[in-house]
Structure formats: C-alpha cells, structure tokens
Design an enzyme around this catalytic site. Structure first.
Site, PDB file in Angstrom:
ATOM      1  N   GLU A  78       0.851  -1.192   0.000  1.00 39.07           N
ATOM      2  CA  GLU A  78       0.000   0.000   0.000  1.00 39.07           C
ATOM      3  C   GLU A  78       0.884   1.238   0.000  1.00 39.07           C
ATOM      4  OE1 GLU A  78      -3.234  -0.307   2.896  1.00 39.07           O
ATOM      5  OE2 GLU A  78      -3.192   1.861   3.190  1.00 39.07           O
ATOM      6  N   TRP A  85      -9.113   8.745  15.451  1.00 43.54           N
ATOM      7  CA  TRP A  85      -7.663   8.923  15.593  1.00 43.54           C
ATOM      8  C   TRP A  85      -7.084  10.148  14.891  1.00 43.54           C
ATOM      9  CZ3 TRP A  85      -4.856   8.930  11.020  1.00 43.54           C
ATOM     10  CH2 TRP A  85      -5.551   8.478   9.888  1.00 43.54           C
ATOM     11  N   THR A 143       1.763  10.265   5.106  1.00 43.69           N
ATOM     12  CA  THR A 143       2.112   9.250   4.099  1.00 43.69           C
ATOM     13  C   THR A 143       2.533   7.974   4.817  1.00 43.69           C
ATOM     14  OG1 THR A 143       4.474   9.833   3.988  1.00 43.69           O
ATOM     15  CG2 THR A 143       2.973  11.054   2.544  1.00 43.69           C
ATOM     16  N   ASN A 144       2.285   6.857   4.147  1.00 45.28           N
ATOM     17  CA  ASN A 144       2.720   5.588   4.720  1.00 45.28           C
ATOM     18  C   ASN A 144       2.979   4.616   3.568  1.00 45.28           C
ATOM     19  OD1 ASN A 144       3.385   3.637   6.615  1.00 45.28           O
ATOM     20  ND2 ASN A 144       1.327   3.462   7.480  1.00 45.28           N
ATOM     21  N   ASP A 202       0.243   5.300   0.644  1.00 43.20           N
ATOM     22  CA  ASP A 202      -0.827   6.190   1.116  1.00 43.20           C
ATOM     23  C   ASP A 202      -0.465   7.657   1.110  1.00 43.20           C
ATOM     24  OD1 ASP A 202      -2.486   4.113   1.992  1.00 43.20           O
ATOM     25  OD2 ASP A 202      -1.456   3.985   3.920  1.00 43.20           O
ATOM     26  N   GLU A 238      -2.707  10.653   2.844  1.00 45.44           N
ATOM     27  CA  GLU A 238      -3.938  10.942   3.572  1.00 45.44           C
ATOM     28  C   GLU A 238      -3.864  12.355   4.144  1.00 45.44           C
ATOM     29  OE1 GLU A 238      -5.520   6.802   5.442  1.00 45.44           O
ATOM     30  OE2 GLU A 238      -3.731   7.635   6.371  1.00 45.44           O
TER      31      GLU A 238
END
Ligand SMILES: *[C@@H]1O[C@H](CO)[C@@H](O)[C@H](O)[C@H]1NC(C)=O
Length: 289
Positions: free
Chosen positions: A102, A196, A120-121, A104, A106
């Site tokens: 994945e 969260w 980001t991840n 990411d 976000e």
C-alpha cells in the site's frame, strides 16, 4: 541454441504484451467504480472532475477498475474547507489479500485555522508503520494542488505540486521489503477518521458542519495495467529517470527541513527496541542519490 534463445525472447515479449498495457490519461467515469457512498460520489465535466461528500450517514469513495503494476498517478485535490476536524481525505494505492502492499497519501482535517496534516505511509509485504507526516506550505482548501504517487521497481516517490516530499528506494538487496509483485488499485476516499485523525482522536467530527465536500480533477495515470494478478511490468520507469535531478533534490531538502512533523525513522520511543531495518544508520542509503 541461438534460435531457441531467440524464441524464448519473443515468447517473453508476447507474454509481456498480453499481460500489461499502458494506461495514459484519466477519466473518473471510465477509470473508476463507486466504492461506497452512492450519490455522494458526484462525477462532472464528462468525467474530468468529481466531488466526494460525507454527511451524517456516510462518507464516499471510488476505486480504480484496473489493477496497476507501477505507474505515476496524479490527482488535483481541493480539500474540505472550514472545520474539517475528524475528516480524512485519502488518495492511495493498495493491493488486496494477505501481506498487502500500500502507498498512502492521507489528509487529516483540522479545526478552522489549524493546519491539515499530510500523512504518508508505505506498506510492503503486509508491514507498514512507515509514517511520514507534513504540514503544507499553502492552504490546501483554497485551491487545487497536484498530489502524485510515482512507483517503479526502483523507488517510490510522493510529490506535492511536482516537489518530491518522500522517496523510498528499493532496498530488497539488503532485506527491506519493497512492493514489486502485487498489482494495486487506486482509491480516492473521504471518510470519518475521528477516532484517531485530529490530535490523535481528541477532536471529533462536528456534524453541524456537514456535508463535508472535497473536490478532485485532472486525474492522470501513466501506468501499467496488470490484467492478470501477479503480472510483471518491468519496463515501466514512470516516464522519468529513477533518480532525482539537482533541482528536485534541493526542493525536497527544503521540504524535509521545514515541513516534516513526524518521521517514523526518528521515533525512538515507538521503536525503543530498535528502529526498522531501513532506518538504521548503516542501511540508510542517500535518499537523494
Ligand atoms: C491540528 O492542529 C493542531 C494545532 O495546531 C496541530 O497540533 C495538529 O498537528 C493539527 N493536525 C491534526 C491532524 O491534528
């Protein structure tokens, strides 16, 4: 000998052609399916623009019809204005099934006047925990800005208005997992992350501000489409070289020195028993090389 070798090469070439095609350009109607939220996904301008809405009942989102194996994906986004605390607007690639990959981007909303957080991840082989978070050097609710994921077998680059803000090099050679074999779909979503997202869950979504609306346009994919799971598309290089030019490096260094809020590689509390392998000094390649 020579002829059999030649035969296997042409066989390889035709297999390559059969399992991958190059997708260029983009259209919200043609390239995506509705993922959730029904009419809260609103596609306009003959597929060139879209809004996603979240109200008290649901957020909304779309998922690409194609699975991609490498590519550069650009999206112009104007984020939810005003009090967006608790909202998450996401633009990401993800494979399905176990040990997923994945990439990411976000955007975590905030109270009016407080800054959005760009988070980001990167997951590889099911392992994530590689967050890097940034404030933006502009108000992302005022205008459209271009956010990009550029993924090839050598590296992943995440860009904002063409400025690289994050590079992950493929260091499979030293045992760091890197996404190269699982095709991924592209997702664009708006959802309630108030358990969260904003100040770690302390600020909740205020539904008196609903509906929340984010706008998207000029989606562009310059990408390999995998027509069969596991297809390889080694030729793709994002249309650009795998290394950053001098000017990009400089701009990236500027962003890293000023706008990074969180870097997992510096989180000694979280990784008290040892930083992830790729963060350790001896394994840190020059990410600007
Ligand atoms: C929201 O604003 C606060 C105060 O400026 C800041 O600490 C926080 O990082 C911002 N973003 C999120 C998602 O909480």
């Amino acid at each position: 000998m020579a002829s059999s070798r030649c035969g296997s090469v042409s066989l390889l070439v035709s297999v390559f052609l059969a399992i991958t095609t190059l997708a260029l350009g983009g259209n919200f109607y043609e390239d995506f399916d509705n993922l959730f939220g029904d009419v809260r996904v609103d596609i306009k301008d003959a597929g060139q623009s879209m809004t996603l809405t979240m109200d008290q009942y649901s957020g909304s989102g779309i998922v690409s019809k194609n699975e991609y194996l490498f590519g550069r994906f650009d999206m112009q986004i104007k984020l939810v204005p005003g009090n967006s605390a608790g909202t998450v607007t996401a633009f990401y690639l993800s494979s399905q099934g176990e040990n997923h990959d994945e990439i990411d981007i976000e955007f975590l909303g905030n109270l009016t006047g407080d800054p959005y957080l760009l988070s980001t991840n990167i997951y590889a082989n099911g392992v994530g925990g590689r967050e890097m978070q940034y404030y933006l050097w502009f108000d992302p609710t005022e205008d459209f800005h271009t956010y990009s994921i550029d993924w090839n077998p050598n590296r992943i680059i995440i860009l904002v208005d063409d400025i690289p803000i994050r590079v992950m090099l493929n260091r499979a050679s030293i045992g760091v997992a890197f996404p190269t074999s699982r095709p991924m779909r592209l997702y664009t979503t708006l959802w309630n992350g108030d358990s969260w997202a904003t100040r770690w869950g302390a600020v909740k979504l205020d539904l008196s501000n609903a509906p929340f609306v984010a706008s998207f346009k000029n989606f562009n994919a310059n990408a390999c489409v995998a027509n069969q799971g596991g297809a390889r598309c080694k030729r793709f290089n994002g249309g650009k070289s795998s290394i950053l030019g001098q000017e990009s490096k400089k701009k990236m260094q500027g962003v890293l020195s000023k706008w990074v809020v969180y870097d997992y590689c510096r989180d000694l509390r979280r990784y008290a028993h040892g930083l992830p392998y790729e963060c350790r000094k001896e394994n840190q390649f020059d990410q600007f090389q």
